[in-house]
Design a protein around this motif. Structure first.
Motif, short mmCIF file in Angstrom:
data_model
loop_
_atom_site.label_atom_id
_atom_site.label_comp_id
_atom_site.label_asym_id
_atom_site.label_seq_id
_atom_site.Cartn_x
_atom_site.Cartn_y
_atom_site.Cartn_z
N LEU A 1 0.84 -1.20 0.00
CA LEU A 1 0.00 0.00 0.00
C LEU A 1 0.88 1.25 0.00
O LEU A 1 0.54 2.26 -0.65
N ALA A 2 2.01 1.18 0.69
CA ALA A 2 2.95 2.32 0.70
C ALA A 2 3.49 2.57 -0.71
O ALA A 2 3.65 3.73 -1.13
N GLU A 3 3.76 1.48 -1.45
CA GLU A 3 4.27 1.63 -2.81
C GLU A 3 3.22 2.30 -3.72
O GLU A 3 3.52 3.21 -4.50
N VAL A 4 1.95 1.87 -3.57
CA VAL A 4 0.89 2.49 -4.39
C VAL A 4 0.73 3.96 -3.98
O VAL A 4 0.56 4.84 -4.86
N ALA A 5 0.83 4.24 -2.69
CA ALA A 5 0.73 5.63 -2.23
C ALA A 5 1.86 6.47 -2.84
O ALA A 5 1.64 7.60 -3.28
N ARG A 6 3.06 5.88 -2.88
CA ARG A 6 4.20 6.60 -3.45
C ARG A 6 3.97 6.90 -4.94
O ARG A 6 4.22 8.01 -5.41
N GLN B 1 -5.49 7.23 2.04
CA GLN B 1 -6.14 7.65 0.79
C GLN B 1 -6.19 6.51 -0.23
O GLN B 1 -7.18 6.33 -0.94
N VAL B 2 -5.11 5.72 -0.28
CA VAL B 2 -5.10 4.56 -1.20
C VAL B 2 -6.19 3.57 -0.78
O VAL B 2 -6.92 3.03 -1.62
N ILE B 3 -6.30 3.34 0.53
CA ILE B 3 -7.31 2.39 1.01
C ILE B 3 -8.71 2.86 0.61
O ILE B 3 -9.52 2.07 0.11
N LEU B 4 -8.97 4.14 0.78
CA LEU B 4 -10.31 4.65 0.43
C LEU B 4 -10.55 4.57 -1.08
O LEU B 4 -11.65 4.21 -1.53
N ILE C 1 -8.09 10.14 -6.73
CA ILE C 1 -7.17 9.04 -7.10
C ILE C 1 -7.86 8.04 -8.02
O ILE C 1 -8.98 7.61 -7.76
N GLU C 2 -7.18 7.66 -9.10
CA GLU C 2 -7.65 6.55 -9.95
C GLU C 2 -6.59 5.45 -9.88
O GLU C 2 -5.49 5.61 -10.42
N LEU C 3 -6.89 4.37 -9.22
CA LEU C 3 -5.93 3.27 -9.12
C LEU C 3 -5.84 2.55 -10.46
O LEU C 3 -6.84 2.39 -11.17
N ILE D 1 -2.07 -4.73 -4.73
CA ILE D 1 -2.85 -4.77 -3.47
C ILE D 1 -3.45 -6.16 -3.28
O ILE D 1 -3.46 -6.71 -2.17
N SER D 2 -3.92 -6.77 -4.37
CA SER D 2 -4.54 -8.11 -4.26
C SER D 2 -3.52 -9.18 -3.92
O SER D 2 -3.86 -10.18 -3.27
N ARG D 3 -2.27 -8.99 -4.35
CA ARG D 3 -1.25 -9.98 -3.97
C ARG D 3 -1.01 -9.93 -2.45
O ARG D 3 -0.84 -10.95 -1.80
N ALA D 4 -1.03 -8.71 -1.91
CA ALA D 4 -0.80 -8.57 -0.46
C ALA D 4 -2.06 -8.92 0.34
O ALA D 4 -1.97 -9.48 1.43
#
Ligand code: NAP
Length: 309
Positions: free
Chosen positions: A237-242, A250-253, A283-285, A293-296
């Motif tokens: 999640l930190a990597e996606v946030a970065r 914010q990534v979680i939401l 944010i658009e993931l 995220i699904s791997r984790a």
């Protein structure tokens, strides 16, 4: 059909045509203490001013104290033409009651004749409004579903609620509801959902999608405890946030509302957190983000009982 959206881009269309912001605000534990009352009210107003115009509360929360806090926070907003003011007195935005989407819940023990009518009146008084946009059965109890549904429909006919839904209903509960006269008017099922708790993806969420019932995700930030710690400290999640130059919450939401038919209702007692949460709307993931995220935090490939904490 009504459009409650102010500035948020992600919206969810309910089966009745109402369009609501995908990011709203929760209120559990808010309103409990006089010492934090003003800051909490300010947080709610900051959220509304940022487009989080959907507010979720319940008669259970602090025995009506959360509803009264919401009433205090929106005082002057929840009347036609009322002004929404920040705590410092600056005028943030002008909102009419019909631009707010207010949700509350009836306790299962009150969800039948005649108690539900008293509960609803008390909730309206606590909130200082004439009607609710959505009234939820907090969880399934001993009152037959047919009775609760008939009462909900009567409350709509009386103009006290605009729509109703349920909470903490698993797939078999939804199937039972669908067999009750009027049960198919249910707009929303509010259940626990976040990346660390994906059990509903196995059968409940597909069932709700097939039947046009929107998901309202509670504990969208995992509330507290070890699971929350795992999410907040997750390297993935930190990597996606970065990648997006945003924060992990914010990534979680953004992940919670990625489906387009999910409303998430994070709760915060702090204006700075509320503003941070509202900004997750931008944010658009990407597919890569979602795969990481699904791997984790994989979704289970088997039925698990509905998570409630
Ligand atoms: N239907 C049901 O049975 C049910 C059950 C549970 C919850 N709910 C509803 O769902 C709402 C949300 O669930 P929840 O309140 O349990 O938990 P949550 O929203 O997942 O988490 C709330 C916690 O997150 C913190 N937080 C919020 N924004 C943050 C941010 N940007 N950064 C860091 N921390 C942040 C808050 O602390 P701060 O105050 O310090 O920001 C608070 O401690 C509830 O308030 C309630 O309305 C419904």
């Amino acid at each position: 059909m009504s459009d409650f959206v102010t500035t948020q881009r992600h919206v969810v269309t309910l089966a009745n045509g109402d369009r609501v912001p995908a990011l709203g605000q929760g209120t559990w534990y808010l309103g409990d203490s006089r010492s934090t009352h003003d800051r909490e009210a300010q947080a709610l107003r900051a959220g509304v001013a940022s487009g989080m115009t959907l507010i979720d509360t319940a008669e259970m929360y602090g025995n009506g104290r959360s509803e009264r806090l919401v009433g205090d926070a929106l005082d002057g907003v929840a009347v036609a033409g009322g002004q929404l003011r920040e705590a410092d007195g600056t005028r943030a935005k002008t909102l009419d009651r019909d631009e707010l989407f207010i949700v509350s819940k009836v306790l299962p023990s009150n969800a039948g004749e005649p108690d539900i009518f008293d509960s609803c009146d008390e909730t309206l008084e606590n909130l200082g409004v004439d009607y609710l946009d959505l009234y939820l059965l907090h969880w399934r109890g001993m009152v037959p579903l047919a009775e609760t549904v008939a009462c909900m429909e009567e409350l709509i006919a009386e103009g006290k609620i605009r729509a109703w839904g349920v909470s903490n209903f698993d797939t078999d509960d939804m199937e039972d509801l669908w067999r009750v006269p009027g049960g198919q008017n249910c707009q929303v099922n509010q259940v626990l959902y976040h990346p660390g708790s994906r059990g509903i993806e196995f059968d409940l969420l597909p069932w709700m999608r097939d039947h046009g019932v929107a998901l309202m995700a509670y504990c969208p930030l995992a509330q507290a405890g070890t699971l929350r710690g795992r999410l907040f400290r997750s390297p993935e999640l930190a990597e996606v946030a970065r990648r997006h130059n945003v924060t992990v919450p914010q990534v979680i939401l953004a992940w919670d509302i990625r489906g387009g038919d999910t409303i998430a209702i994070p709760r915060s007692s702090r204006p700075e957190h509320t503003l941070e949460n509202a900004a997750a709307d931008a944010i658009e993931l990407t597919e890569d983000d979602l795969a990481l995220i699904s791997r984790a935090f994989p979704a289970p490939s088997y039925k698990v009982p509905l998570d409630m904490e």
